[in-house]
Design a protein around this motif. Sequence first.
Motif, PDB file in Angstrom:
ATOM      1  N   UNK A 150      16.189  16.552  -3.751  1.00 44.37           N
ATOM      2  CA  UNK A 150      17.286  17.493  -4.022  1.00 44.37           C
ATOM      3  C   UNK A 150      18.634  16.777  -4.117  1.00 44.37           C
ATOM      4  N   UNK A 151      19.570  17.380  -4.811  1.00 42.60           N
ATOM      5  CA  UNK A 151      20.898  16.785  -4.994  1.00 42.60           C
ATOM      6  C   UNK A 151      21.640  16.565  -3.684  1.00 42.60           C
ATOM      7  N   UNK A 152      21.310  17.335  -2.648  1.00 43.24           N
ATOM      8  CA  UNK A 152      22.004  17.186  -1.372  1.00 43.24           C
ATOM      9  C   UNK A 152      21.540  15.944  -0.606  1.00 43.24           C
ATOM     10  N   UNK A 153      20.507  15.258  -1.095  1.00 45.00           N
ATOM     11  CA  UNK A 153      19.991  14.058  -0.426  1.00 45.00           C
ATOM     12  C   UNK A 153      20.305  12.813  -1.246  1.00 45.00           C
ATOM     13  N   UNK A 154      20.484  11.709  -0.546  1.00 44.78           N
ATOM     14  CA  UNK A 154      20.729  10.418  -1.167  1.00 44.78           C
ATOM     15  C   UNK A 154      19.656   9.445  -0.683  1.00 44.78           C
ATOM     16  N   UNK A 155      19.006   8.761  -1.603  1.00 38.39           N
ATOM     17  CA  UNK A 155      18.039   7.735  -1.207  1.00 38.39           C
ATOM     18  C   UNK A 155      18.827   6.482  -0.830  1.00 38.39           C
ATOM     19  N   UNK A 156      18.676   6.063   0.411  1.00 43.56           N
ATOM     20  CA  UNK A 156      19.422   4.918   0.943  1.00 43.56           C
ATOM     21  C   UNK A 156      18.638   3.630   0.772  1.00 43.56           C
ATOM     22  N   UNK A 157      17.311   3.709   0.941  1.00 44.50           N
ATOM     23  CA  UNK A 157      16.496   2.497   0.876  1.00 44.50           C
ATOM     24  C   UNK A 157      15.093   2.825   0.405  1.00 44.50           C
ATOM     25  N   UNK A 158      14.518   1.894  -0.342  1.00 45.30           N
ATOM     26  CA  UNK A 158      13.098   1.903  -0.666  1.00 45.30           C
ATOM     27  C   UNK A 158      12.497   0.774   0.149  1.00 45.30           C
ATOM     28  N   UNK A 159      11.507   1.090   0.985  1.00 49.47           N
ATOM     29  CA  UNK A 159      10.953   0.086   1.890  1.00 49.47           C
ATOM     30  C   UNK A 159       9.447  -0.021   1.683  1.00 49.47           C
ATOM     31  N   UNK A 178       0.800  -1.230   0.000  1.00 51.46           N
ATOM     32  CA  UNK A 178       0.000   0.000   0.000  1.00 51.46           C
ATOM     33  C   UNK A 178       0.835   1.283   0.000  1.00 51.46           C
ATOM     34  N   UNK A 179       2.058   1.178   0.516  1.00 51.15           N
ATOM     35  CA  UNK A 179       2.918   2.358   0.489  1.00 51.15           C
ATOM     36  C   UNK A 179       4.378   1.945   0.463  1.00 51.15           C
ATOM     37  N   UNK A 180       5.192   2.879   0.017  1.00 51.72           N
ATOM     38  CA  UNK A 180       6.644   2.694  -0.005  1.00 51.72           C
ATOM     39  C   UNK A 180       7.254   3.862   0.740  1.00 51.72           C
ATOM     40  N   UNK A 181       8.147   3.561   1.659  1.00 47.49           N
ATOM     41  CA  UNK A 181       8.879   4.602   2.373  1.00 47.49           C
ATOM     42  C   UNK A 181      10.279   4.686   1.769  1.00 47.49           C
ATOM     43  N   UNK A 182      10.638   5.875   1.361  1.00 50.09           N
ATOM     44  CA  UNK A 182      12.003   6.118   0.886  1.00 50.09           C
ATOM     45  C   UNK A 182      12.749   6.763   2.033  1.00 50.09           C
ATOM     46  N   UNK A 183      13.858   6.165   2.409  1.00 47.26           N
ATOM     47  CA  UNK A 183      14.698   6.758   3.427  1.00 47.26           C
ATOM     48  C   UNK A 183      15.800   7.536   2.710  1.00 47.26           C
ATOM     49  N   UNK A 184      15.808   8.849   2.921  1.00 47.49           N
ATOM     50  CA  UNK A 184      16.798   9.707   2.270  1.00 47.49           C
ATOM     51  C   UNK A 184      17.610  10.430   3.329  1.00 47.49           C
ATOM     52  N   UNK A 185      18.904  10.544   3.089  1.00 46.44           N
ATOM     53  CA  UNK A 185      19.793  11.219   4.036  1.00 46.44           C
ATOM     54  C   UNK A 185      20.421  12.433   3.367  1.00 46.44           C
ATOM     55  N   UNK A 186      20.691  13.435   4.187  1.00 46.12           N
ATOM     56  CA  UNK A 186      21.334  14.647   3.698  1.00 46.12           C
ATOM     57  C   UNK A 186      22.839  14.421   3.683  1.00 46.12           C
ATOM     58  N   UNK A 187      23.414  14.372   2.495  1.00 48.24           N
ATOM     59  CA  UNK A 187      24.848  14.084   2.353  1.00 48.24           C
ATOM     60  C   UNK A 187      25.698  15.195   2.954  1.00 48.24           C
ATOM     61  N   UNK A 188      25.192  16.426   2.984  1.00 48.26           N
ATOM     62  CA  UNK A 188      25.968  17.558   3.480  1.00 48.26           C
ATOM     63  C   UNK A 188      26.078  17.586   5.002  1.00 48.26           C
ATOM     64  N   UNK A 189      25.117  16.983   5.700  1.00 51.75           N
ATOM     65  CA  UNK A 189      25.136  17.005   7.160  1.00 51.75           C
ATOM     66  C   UNK A 189      26.254  16.154   7.736  1.00 51.75           C
ATOM     67  N   UNK A 190      26.545  15.045   7.102  1.00 54.20           N
ATOM     68  CA  UNK A 190      27.619  14.167   7.575  1.00 54.20           C
ATOM     69  C   UNK A 190      28.216  13.451   6.373  1.00 54.20           C
ATOM     70  N   UNK A 191      29.124  14.105   5.662  1.00 55.12           N
ATOM     71  CA  UNK A 191      29.656  13.532   4.416  1.00 55.12           C
ATOM     72  C   UNK A 191      30.298  12.157   4.583  1.00 55.12           C
TER      73      UNK A 191
END
Length: 133
Positions: free
Chosen positions: A93-102, A34-47
Amino acid sequence: MFIVVTDPVVREKLAQASPPPPDPARPKPLLEAPLVVILAVNKDEDPMFHKYDGALVAAYFMLAAHALGLGTVWAGIGTEQEISAVRRAVSLPDSYLSVALIPVGYPDEKPEPRPRKPIEEITRYNIFQVNVA
């Protein structure tokens, strides 16, 4: 950042972005849950550690969902092409990276726990040793 995706059009884009399942007859959770959660992290906060932090959050999210009776699966994306396709699908945004699709939903079945390896087979003390008797 948790991006909750319920829109079937966006979920179809996510399914196209991720690698196909090894067996075409298997369920397609990105489309069927029914839904997908994308976990995205801000690459700039902790490179240095953003990927590790994201993986930990994803694992805890999945454990919490299980405790609530929900089923999840980690739908991996790893190539630059897959990551870019996910980015486009949800306007990340480019500053975020998708880590997982859940994908998240109620499971159709409750399988028995899989057998675990004995602790002696997966643990070493002080140094790594192969074929310890």
